[in-house]
Design a protein around this motif. Sequence first.
Motif, PDB file in Angstrom:
ATOM      1  N   THR A 149     -11.845   2.888 -15.005  1.00 49.44           N
ATOM      2  CA  THR A 149     -13.016   3.533 -14.394  1.00 49.44           C
ATOM      3  C   THR A 149     -13.831   2.551 -13.557  1.00 49.44           C
ATOM      4  OG1 THR A 149     -14.280   3.144 -16.429  1.00 49.44           O
ATOM      5  CG2 THR A 149     -13.247   5.303 -16.178  1.00 49.44           C
ATOM      6  N   ALA A 150     -13.331   1.324 -13.418  1.00 48.60           N
ATOM      7  CA  ALA A 150     -14.044   0.307 -12.635  1.00 48.60           C
ATOM      8  C   ALA A 150     -13.709   0.450 -11.152  1.00 48.60           C
ATOM      9  CB  ALA A 150     -13.680  -1.092 -13.125  1.00 48.60           C
ATOM     10  N   PRO A 151     -14.710   0.546 -10.275  1.00 47.72           N
ATOM     11  CA  PRO A 151     -14.431   0.618  -8.832  1.00 47.72           C
ATOM     12  C   PRO A 151     -13.808  -0.694  -8.364  1.00 47.72           C
ATOM     13  CG  PRO A 151     -16.693   1.278  -9.337  1.00 47.72           C
ATOM     14  CD  PRO A 151     -16.142   0.647 -10.572  1.00 47.72           C
ATOM     15  N   ARG A 152     -12.901  -0.603  -7.423  1.00 49.50           N
ATOM     16  CA  ARG A 152     -12.265  -1.792  -6.864  1.00 49.50           C
ATOM     17  C   ARG A 152     -11.998  -1.539  -5.391  1.00 49.50           C
ATOM     18  NH1 ARG A 152      -8.686  -3.444 -10.339  1.00 49.50           N
ATOM     19  NH2 ARG A 152      -9.362  -2.030 -11.974  1.00 49.50           N
ATOM     20  N   THR A 153     -11.890  -2.621  -4.650  1.00 49.69           N
ATOM     21  CA  THR A 153     -11.646  -2.516  -3.223  1.00 49.69           C
ATOM     22  C   THR A 153     -10.197  -2.878  -2.923  1.00 49.69           C
ATOM     23  OG1 THR A 153     -13.936  -3.090  -2.705  1.00 49.69           O
ATOM     24  CG2 THR A 153     -12.337  -3.302  -0.934  1.00 49.69           C
ATOM     25  N   LEU A 154      -9.478  -1.940  -2.341  1.00 49.23           N
ATOM     26  CA  LEU A 154      -8.088  -2.161  -1.947  1.00 49.23           C
ATOM     27  C   LEU A 154      -7.942  -1.751  -0.495  1.00 49.23           C
ATOM     28  CD1 LEU A 154      -6.175  -0.721  -5.038  1.00 49.23           C
ATOM     29  CD2 LEU A 154      -6.336  -3.118  -4.387  1.00 49.23           C
ATOM     30  N   PHE A 155      -7.470  -2.682   0.330  1.00 52.61           N
ATOM     31  CA  PHE A 155      -7.255  -2.409   1.746  1.00 52.61           C
ATOM     32  C   PHE A 155      -8.533  -1.909   2.411  1.00 52.61           C
ATOM     33  CE2 PHE A 155      -3.434  -1.166  -0.707  1.00 52.61           C
ATOM     34  CZ  PHE A 155      -2.718  -2.325  -0.476  1.00 52.61           C
ATOM     35  N   ASP A 156      -9.659  -2.594   2.076  1.00 54.56           N
ATOM     36  CA  ASP A 156     -10.969  -2.300   2.661  1.00 54.56           C
ATOM     37  C   ASP A 156     -11.489  -0.921   2.278  1.00 54.56           C
ATOM     38  OD1 ASP A 156     -10.998  -4.771   3.955  1.00 54.56           O
ATOM     39  OD2 ASP A 156      -9.883  -3.982   5.653  1.00 54.56           O
TER      40      ASP A 156
ATOM     41  N   ASN B 291       0.812  -1.201   0.000  1.00 57.68           N
ATOM     42  CA  ASN B 291       0.000   0.000   0.000  1.00 57.68           C
ATOM     43  C   ASN B 291       0.853   1.263   0.000  1.00 57.68           C
ATOM     44  OD1 ASN B 291       0.920  -0.538   2.569  1.00 57.68           O
ATOM     45  ND2 ASN B 291      -0.797   0.479   3.566  1.00 57.68           N
ATOM     46  N   GLU B 292       2.159   1.109  -0.253  1.00 63.14           N
ATOM     47  CA  GLU B 292       3.031   2.270  -0.322  1.00 63.14           C
ATOM     48  C   GLU B 292       2.903   2.936  -1.697  1.00 63.14           C
ATOM     49  OE1 GLU B 292       4.754   3.857   1.724  1.00 63.14           O
ATOM     50  OE2 GLU B 292       4.872   2.556   3.476  1.00 63.14           O
TER      51      GLU B 292
ATOM     52  N   LYS C  40      -1.767  -0.372 -17.891  1.00 58.63           N
ATOM     53  CA  LYS C  40      -0.780   0.056 -16.902  1.00 58.63           C
ATOM     54  C   LYS C  40      -0.006   1.285 -17.397  1.00 58.63           C
ATOM     55  CE  LYS C  40      -0.029  -4.487 -14.824  1.00 58.63           C
ATOM     56  NZ  LYS C  40      -0.380  -4.141 -13.441  1.00 58.63           N
ATOM     57  N   THR C  41       0.356   1.299 -18.683  1.00 61.10           N
ATOM     58  CA  THR C  41       1.085   2.447 -19.218  1.00 61.10           C
ATOM     59  C   THR C  41       0.219   3.695 -19.209  1.00 61.10           C
ATOM     60  OG1 THR C  41       2.394   0.986 -20.649  1.00 61.10           O
ATOM     61  CG2 THR C  41       2.374   3.326 -21.204  1.00 61.10           C
TER      62      THR C  41
ATOM     63  N   ALA D 195      -0.102  -1.093  -5.102  1.00 57.93           N
ATOM     64  CA  ALA D 195      -1.129  -2.136  -5.117  1.00 57.93           C
ATOM     65  C   ALA D 195      -2.157  -1.875  -6.213  1.00 57.93           C
ATOM     66  CB  ALA D 195      -1.820  -2.212  -3.762  1.00 57.93           C
ATOM     67  N   GLU D 196      -2.517  -0.608  -6.409  1.00 55.49           N
ATOM     68  CA  GLU D 196      -3.493  -0.257  -7.437  1.00 55.49           C
ATOM     69  C   GLU D 196      -2.929  -0.553  -8.819  1.00 55.49           C
ATOM     70  OE1 GLU D 196      -6.614   3.152  -7.347  1.00 55.49           O
ATOM     71  OE2 GLU D 196      -4.770   4.020  -8.131  1.00 55.49           O
ATOM     72  N   PHE D 197      -1.665  -0.217  -9.023  1.00 53.48           N
ATOM     73  CA  PHE D 197      -1.007  -0.468 -10.306  1.00 53.48           C
ATOM     74  C   PHE D 197      -0.956  -1.963 -10.605  1.00 53.48           C
ATOM     75  CE2 PHE D 197       2.940  -1.384 -12.653  1.00 53.48           C
ATOM     76  CZ  PHE D 197       2.730  -0.631 -13.797  1.00 53.48           C
ATOM     77  N   ILE D 198      -0.565  -2.760  -9.619  1.00 54.88           N
ATOM     78  CA  ILE D 198      -0.438  -4.209  -9.813  1.00 54.88           C
ATOM     79  C   ILE D 198      -1.794  -4.856 -10.042  1.00 54.88           C
ATOM     80  CG2 ILE D 198       0.173  -6.353  -8.596  1.00 54.88           C
ATOM     81  CD1 ILE D 198       2.602  -4.933  -7.513  1.00 54.88           C
ATOM     82  N   ALA D 199      -2.852  -4.297  -9.435  1.00 55.47           N
ATOM     83  CA  ALA D 199      -4.189  -4.880  -9.578  1.00 55.47           C
ATOM     84  C   ALA D 199      -4.759  -4.702 -10.979  1.00 55.47           C
ATOM     85  CB  ALA D 199      -5.138  -4.260  -8.551  1.00 55.47           C
ATOM     86  N   LEU D 200      -4.206  -3.761 -11.751  1.00 57.11           N
ATOM     87  CA  LEU D 200      -4.716  -3.517 -13.102  1.00 57.11           C
ATOM     88  C   LEU D 200      -4.319  -4.649 -14.041  1.00 57.11           C
ATOM     89  CD1 LEU D 200      -3.769   0.260 -13.430  1.00 57.11           C
ATOM     90  CD2 LEU D 200      -6.056  -0.675 -13.013  1.00 57.11           C
TER      91      LEU D 200
END
Length: 386
Positions: free
Chosen positions: A221-228, A15-16, A171-172, A160-165
């Motif tokens: 533009t898709a909502p996602r849940t990261l770290f609650d 989450n950094e 990503k680019t 974490a957001e980048f890796i989740a894509l």
Amino acid sequence: MYNLKNQTKKATKMNEVVKYHNDFNKLNLNGFSELQQNILFGLIFAIKDKKETIMLDYGQIKEFTKNSKLTGQELWKQAQELEKNLSKLDFTIIKPCEDSKIFERATYNLFKKFSLFYSTSDNNPDNPNKSLGQIEVKINEEFAYLINELTANFTRFELAEFIALSGKYTKTLYRLLKQFRSTGLLHIEWKEFLRVMDIPESYKICDIERQILKPAIKELTAPRTLFDIKRTPFESLSYTKIKGKGRGRGGNVIGIEFYFTPETTNEIEQRANKRNLEIIAQNIWCEEARNKLKRLRDIKQKTEEPTTNQVTTEIEDELEVDNYLYRNLRMKNRFDEYDTLKIQNISKDESGNIIVTLRNADDNHISEMIFKDLKHLENVFNRYAI
């Protein structure tokens, strides 16, 4: 054979925030797969603010891949491909010499050192079935500014957001857009867009829109849940092609603009403040535990002749238990994925059971494990410790 156990473990925090100079966005990551981009930016996170060589082990590298089922052999193949692509990722620096009429043009690679450590089943280094153990990297001093010397001109995003894509084009585009997070507008010439995105020459505009732009917009533009926390990378993201005259690749398209809801300064500050508070709380917790351990050791040293053996036994038990504090375990969760868990606190209940409080390194989730005695704790720790 290289001894992996002798290396210091460095915890990764998914989450950094990864930070790097905007010059990095001008690079064409030609040939880098989605997984290789994950590992590359994971390395960028790990090496930021560090001048020395750093080492990442198999478990840490695997955290960057978004695939807990990758084997050591599969990671070895990906790491080899990443190594080849990095060798082609050259930077050119043009700088004036003492004589203002003379300029130096020099080419460097991002990493001064990029080493892969592997093992084989038969200890034969030429065995084709290699398993990745660690990656060792050191940034080239000429490019320390790309990652370390950041001023107002930088891009930042949550790793974490980048890796989740999903998807290398997504990503680019994500990296390009994050550079303009405060304005919500990215304008780029069409030829430069094609180059940076590494879009094949054979793609027509209709191919680019159908196979790259529309899927990327949908993903971003898709909502996602990261770290609650439920969040959307870019709200109301859309694009417009800028048209001009003439023919050639891209027809009469000469540029492209992306629009999205900008992040306010308050939103950025709130996220930074939240991270700072978490770090402060963690430091306080660690300091209290260190003081407790020091007090126990002082008591043991002063208690040369305890009135009963029970006093000595209790002190030794507490000292032995506290030796496990802030150590890491790697265990499977209910989704059959591996979590890195840091031991935060150890206590005993009325029945004498040992209660271990653990924090998940990825999402900071707190959980507890119960052990019937020290031997039980020791057995589990020896099995899952990293």
